[in-house]
Design an enzyme around this catalytic site. Structure first.
Site, PDB file in Angstrom:
ATOM      1  N   LYS A  13      -1.251   2.299  -5.915  1.00 15.68           N
ATOM      2  CA  LYS A  13      -2.628   1.813  -6.125  1.00 15.68           C
ATOM      3  C   LYS A  13      -3.570   2.346  -5.053  1.00 15.68           C
ATOM      4  O   LYS A  13      -4.633   2.888  -5.353  1.00 15.68           O
ATOM      5  CB  LYS A  13      -2.694   0.275  -6.096  1.00 15.68           C
ATOM      6  CG  LYS A  13      -1.812  -0.433  -7.083  1.00 15.68           C
ATOM      7  CD  LYS A  13      -1.999  -1.949  -7.009  1.00 15.68           C
ATOM      8  CE  LYS A  13      -1.638  -2.556  -5.665  1.00 15.68           C
ATOM      9  NZ  LYS A  13      -0.206  -2.554  -5.349  1.00 15.68           N
ATOM     10  N   ARG A  88      -4.443 -10.880  -7.790  1.00 14.70           N
ATOM     11  CA  ARG A  88      -2.991 -10.855  -7.600  1.00 14.70           C
ATOM     12  C   ARG A  88      -2.302 -12.083  -8.176  1.00 14.70           C
ATOM     13  O   ARG A  88      -1.092 -12.194  -8.076  1.00 14.70           O
ATOM     14  CB  ARG A  88      -2.697 -10.785  -6.102  1.00 14.70           C
ATOM     15  CG  ARG A  88      -2.155  -9.432  -5.666  1.00 14.70           C
ATOM     16  CD  ARG A  88      -1.848  -9.521  -4.208  1.00 14.70           C
ATOM     17  NE  ARG A  88      -0.951  -8.517  -3.732  1.00 14.70           N
ATOM     18  CZ  ARG A  88      -1.338  -7.330  -3.277  1.00 14.70           C
ATOM     19  NH1 ARG A  88      -2.593  -6.970  -3.315  1.00 14.70           N
ATOM     20  NH2 ARG A  88      -0.435  -6.504  -2.799  1.00 14.70           N
ATOM     21  N   ARG A 127       7.238   4.992   3.850  1.00 10.40           N
ATOM     22  CA  ARG A 127       6.018   4.585   4.570  1.00 10.40           C
ATOM     23  C   ARG A 127       6.389   3.819   5.846  1.00 10.40           C
ATOM     24  O   ARG A 127       5.722   3.947   6.868  1.00 10.40           O
ATOM     25  CB  ARG A 127       5.120   3.731   3.675  1.00 10.40           C
ATOM     26  CG  ARG A 127       3.776   3.446   4.328  1.00 10.40           C
ATOM     27  CD  ARG A 127       2.768   2.834   3.394  1.00 10.40           C
ATOM     28  NE  ARG A 127       3.177   1.511   2.953  1.00 10.40           N
ATOM     29  CZ  ARG A 127       2.562   0.812   2.024  1.00 10.40           C
ATOM     30  NH1 ARG A 127       1.495   1.311   1.419  1.00 10.40           N
ATOM     31  NH2 ARG A 127       3.004  -0.371   1.673  1.00 10.40           N
ATOM     32  N   ARG A 133       4.175  -0.307   9.052  1.00  8.41           N
ATOM     33  CA  ARG A 133       3.403  -1.494   8.671  1.00  8.41           C
ATOM     34  C   ARG A 133       4.279  -2.737   8.755  1.00  8.41           C
ATOM     35  O   ARG A 133       5.454  -2.688   8.390  1.00  8.41           O
ATOM     36  CB  ARG A 133       2.895  -1.301   7.236  1.00  8.41           C
ATOM     37  CG  ARG A 133       1.442  -1.657   7.065  1.00  8.41           C
ATOM     38  CD  ARG A 133       0.934  -1.263   5.713  1.00  8.41           C
ATOM     39  NE  ARG A 133       1.314  -2.216   4.673  1.00  8.41           N
ATOM     40  CZ  ARG A 133       0.876  -2.148   3.434  1.00  8.41           C
ATOM     41  NH1 ARG A 133       0.051  -1.181   3.073  1.00  8.41           N
ATOM     42  NH2 ARG A 133       1.251  -3.041   2.534  1.00  8.41           N
ATOM     43  N   ARG A 144       7.750  -9.456  -1.564  1.00  4.49           N
ATOM     44  CA  ARG A 144       6.576  -8.885  -2.253  1.00  4.49           C
ATOM     45  C   ARG A 144       6.880  -8.568  -3.710  1.00  4.49           C
ATOM     46  O   ARG A 144       6.043  -8.777  -4.591  1.00  4.49           O
ATOM     47  CB  ARG A 144       6.091  -7.631  -1.509  1.00  4.49           C
ATOM     48  CG  ARG A 144       5.374  -7.981  -0.206  1.00  4.49           C
ATOM     49  CD  ARG A 144       5.399  -6.854   0.797  1.00  4.49           C
ATOM     50  NE  ARG A 144       4.643  -5.698   0.398  1.00  4.49           N
ATOM     51  CZ  ARG A 144       4.802  -4.482   0.922  1.00  4.49           C
ATOM     52  NH1 ARG A 144       5.711  -4.287   1.868  1.00  4.49           N
ATOM     53  NH2 ARG A 144       4.060  -3.485   0.539  1.00  4.49           N
TER      54      ARG A 144
HETATM   55  P1  B4P Z   1       0.578   2.072  -2.477  1.00  2.26           P
HETATM   56  O1  B4P Z   1       1.065   1.637  -3.795  1.00  2.26           O
HETATM   57  O2  B4P Z   1      -0.725   2.759  -2.493  1.00  2.26           O
HETATM   58  O3  B4P Z   1       0.720   0.765  -1.630  1.00  2.26           O
HETATM   59  P2  B4P Z   1      -0.370  -0.316  -1.303  1.00  2.26           P
HETATM   60  O4  B4P Z   1      -1.693   0.006  -1.922  1.00  2.26           O
HETATM   61  O5  B4P Z   1      -0.333  -0.400   0.148  1.00  2.26           O
HETATM   62  O6  B4P Z   1       0.099  -1.633  -2.036  1.00  2.26           O
HETATM   63  P3  B4P Z   1       0.747  -2.928  -1.456  1.00  2.26           P
HETATM   64  O7  B4P Z   1       0.822  -3.839  -2.636  1.00  2.26           O
HETATM   65  O8  B4P Z   1       2.033  -2.570  -0.780  1.00  2.26           O
HETATM   66  O9  B4P Z   1      -0.171  -3.494  -0.300  1.00  2.26           O
HETATM   67  P4  B4P Z   1      -1.589  -4.225  -0.196  1.00  2.26           P
HETATM   68  O10 B4P Z   1      -2.291  -3.557   0.917  1.00  2.26           O
HETATM   69  O11 B4P Z   1      -2.298  -4.289  -1.507  1.00  2.26           O
HETATM   70  O12 B4P Z   1       1.503   3.180  -1.769  1.00  2.26           O
HETATM   71  C1  B4P Z   1       2.780   2.958  -1.282  1.00  2.26           C
HETATM   72  C2  B4P Z   1       3.411   4.222  -0.701  1.00  2.26           C
HETATM   73  O13 B4P Z   1       3.811   5.089  -1.752  1.00  2.26           O
HETATM   74  C3  B4P Z   1       2.478   5.052   0.185  1.00  2.26           C
HETATM   75  O14 B4P Z   1       3.141   5.363   1.372  1.00  2.26           O
HETATM   76  C4  B4P Z   1       2.185   6.317  -0.598  1.00  2.26           C
HETATM   77  O15 B4P Z   1       2.076   7.464   0.220  1.00  2.26           O
HETATM   78  C5  B4P Z   1       3.393   6.437  -1.498  1.00  2.26           C
HETATM   79  N1  B4P Z   1       3.057   7.061  -2.773  1.00  2.26           N
HETATM   80  C6  B4P Z   1       1.958   6.779  -3.541  1.00  2.26           C
HETATM   81  N2  B4P Z   1       1.958   7.545  -4.644  1.00  2.26           N
HETATM   82  C7  B4P Z   1       3.104   8.320  -4.593  1.00  2.26           C
HETATM   83  C8  B4P Z   1       3.690   9.317  -5.458  1.00  2.26           C
HETATM   84  N3  B4P Z   1       3.106   9.690  -6.605  1.00  2.26           N
HETATM   85  N4  B4P Z   1       4.856   9.848  -5.099  1.00  2.26           N
HETATM   86  C9  B4P Z   1       5.458   9.510  -3.939  1.00  2.26           C
HETATM   87  N5  B4P Z   1       4.967   8.589  -3.076  1.00  2.26           N
HETATM   88  C10 B4P Z   1       3.791   8.001  -3.392  1.00  2.26           C
HETATM   89  O16 B4P Z   1      -1.193  -5.741   0.216  1.00  2.26           O
HETATM   90  C11 B4P Z   1      -0.514  -6.062   1.413  1.00  2.26           C
HETATM   91  C12 B4P Z   1      -0.475  -7.583   1.629  1.00  2.26           C
HETATM   92  O17 B4P Z   1      -1.825  -8.123   1.784  1.00  2.26           O
HETATM   93  C13 B4P Z   1       0.097  -8.427   0.482  1.00  2.26           C
HETATM   94  O18 B4P Z   1       1.521  -8.517   0.515  1.00  2.26           O
HETATM   95  C14 B4P Z   1      -0.566  -9.808   0.769  1.00  2.26           C
HETATM   96  O19 B4P Z   1       0.065 -10.503   1.817  1.00  2.26           O
HETATM   97  C15 B4P Z   1      -1.965  -9.427   1.234  1.00  2.26           C
HETATM   98  N6  B4P Z   1      -2.936  -9.391   0.119  1.00  2.26           N
HETATM   99  C16 B4P Z   1      -3.582  -8.271  -0.339  1.00  2.26           C
HETATM  100  N7  B4P Z   1      -4.383  -8.598  -1.378  1.00  2.26           N
HETATM  101  C17 B4P Z   1      -4.236  -9.935  -1.577  1.00  2.26           C
HETATM  102  C18 B4P Z   1      -4.775 -10.846  -2.519  1.00  2.26           C
HETATM  103  N8  B4P Z   1      -5.616 -10.443  -3.489  1.00  2.26           N
HETATM  104  N9  B4P Z   1      -4.417 -12.158  -2.440  1.00  2.26           N
HETATM  105  C19 B4P Z   1      -3.573 -12.580  -1.499  1.00  2.26           C
HETATM  106  N10 B4P Z   1      -3.012 -11.767  -0.585  1.00  2.26           N
HETATM  107  C20 B4P Z   1      -3.330 -10.449  -0.619  1.00  2.26           C
END
Ligand code: B4P
Length: 186
Positions: A13, A88, A127, A133, A144
């Site tokens: 995402k 979420r 990552r 992280r 998660r």
């Molecule tokens: P991403 O999928 O981009 O991971 P993310 O955006 O960080 O999502 P995540 O759900 O983990 O975290 P968020 O910050 O939203 O990428 C993951 C990895 O994959 C990267 O290293 C990337 O390089 C790699 N990758 C991507 N595409 C690829 C491809 N095609 N091939 C190979 N590799 C690839 O949330 C973190 C925390 O914040 C949550 O657990 C929660 O505690 C809190 N939070 C956030 N939003 C919230 C909400 N709305 N309500 C409550 N808590 C919330």
């Protein structure tokens, strides 16, 4: 264009939202990034969120909604937005509809990035190696993924019911997936 990105942790995402922001000039609003900025700045909100995030649980709906409302009031959002990581759970989806109705900026498309769990585990491990992280460890990742299945997956039905959900396979190169998303938005 006003877009919501849905998908499990590690589904890409954040990666795809950054690319779309660059190419389409939309505001990229990641609630994860907003929360991590609060944690890094050591604000009261950040202190409340820090441990919850590290465990892989969801931060309280009230905290996240307040933060989102403030971000949606910024001028760049008027050109369109990509919401990454919100909503979420079902309560957040309902709160978001109310907020966007009030602002007159409803969602045009919800994009779901579909990726198998085995691939998510590999990406997050990679990552963890590169970025360190706090929530990218095996135990938090398990939480998660459970939170995603139990609380976030029902949000998919919320958008399917509105008729604006597009499912996109999230495996392949970043550019290939980007091209699929562009097709899904056309
Ligand atoms: P991403 O999928 O981009 O991971 P993310 O955006 O960080 O999502 P995540 O759900 O983990 O975290 P968020 O910050 O939203 O990428 C993951 C990895 O994959 C990267 O290293 C990337 O390089 C790699 N990758 C991507 N595409 C690829 C491809 N095609 N091939 C190979 N590799 C690839 O949330 C973190 C925390 O914040 C949550 O657990 C929660 O505690 C809190 N939070 C956030 N939003 C919230 C909400 N709305 N309500 C409550 N808590 C919330």
């Amino acid at each position: 264009m006003r877009i919501v990105f849905l998908g499990a942790p590690g589904s890409g995402k954040g990666t795809q939202a950054s690319l779309l922001k660059e190419r389409l000039g939309l505001a990229h609003i990641s609630t994860g990034d907003l929360l991590r900025a609060q944690v890094a700045a050591g604000t009261e909100l950040g202190r409340a969120a820090k441990e919850v995030m590290a465990r892989g649980e969801l931060v309280s709906d009230a905290i996240v909604l307040g933060m989102l409302e403030a971000r949606m009031a910024e001028p760049d959002v008027a050109n369109g937005y990509i919401l990454d990581g919100y909503p979420r759970n079902s309560a957040q989806a309902v709160a978001l509809d109310a907020l966007l109705d009030r602002l007159g900026m409803p969602v045009d498309r919800a994009v779901l990035l579909e990726v198998e769990d085995e691939v998510l585990l590999v990406r997050i491990a990679e990552r963890a190696r590169k970025e360190g992280r706090a929530d990218d460890n095996p135990e938090s990742l398990r939480t998660r993924l459970t939170v995603y299945q139990e609380q976030t997956a029902p949000v998919i039905e919320h958008y399917a019911g509105k008729g604006n959900l597009r499912r996109v396979p999230g495996i392949g190169t970043v550019e290939d997936i980007h091209a699929r998303i562009r097709d899904a938005l056309a």
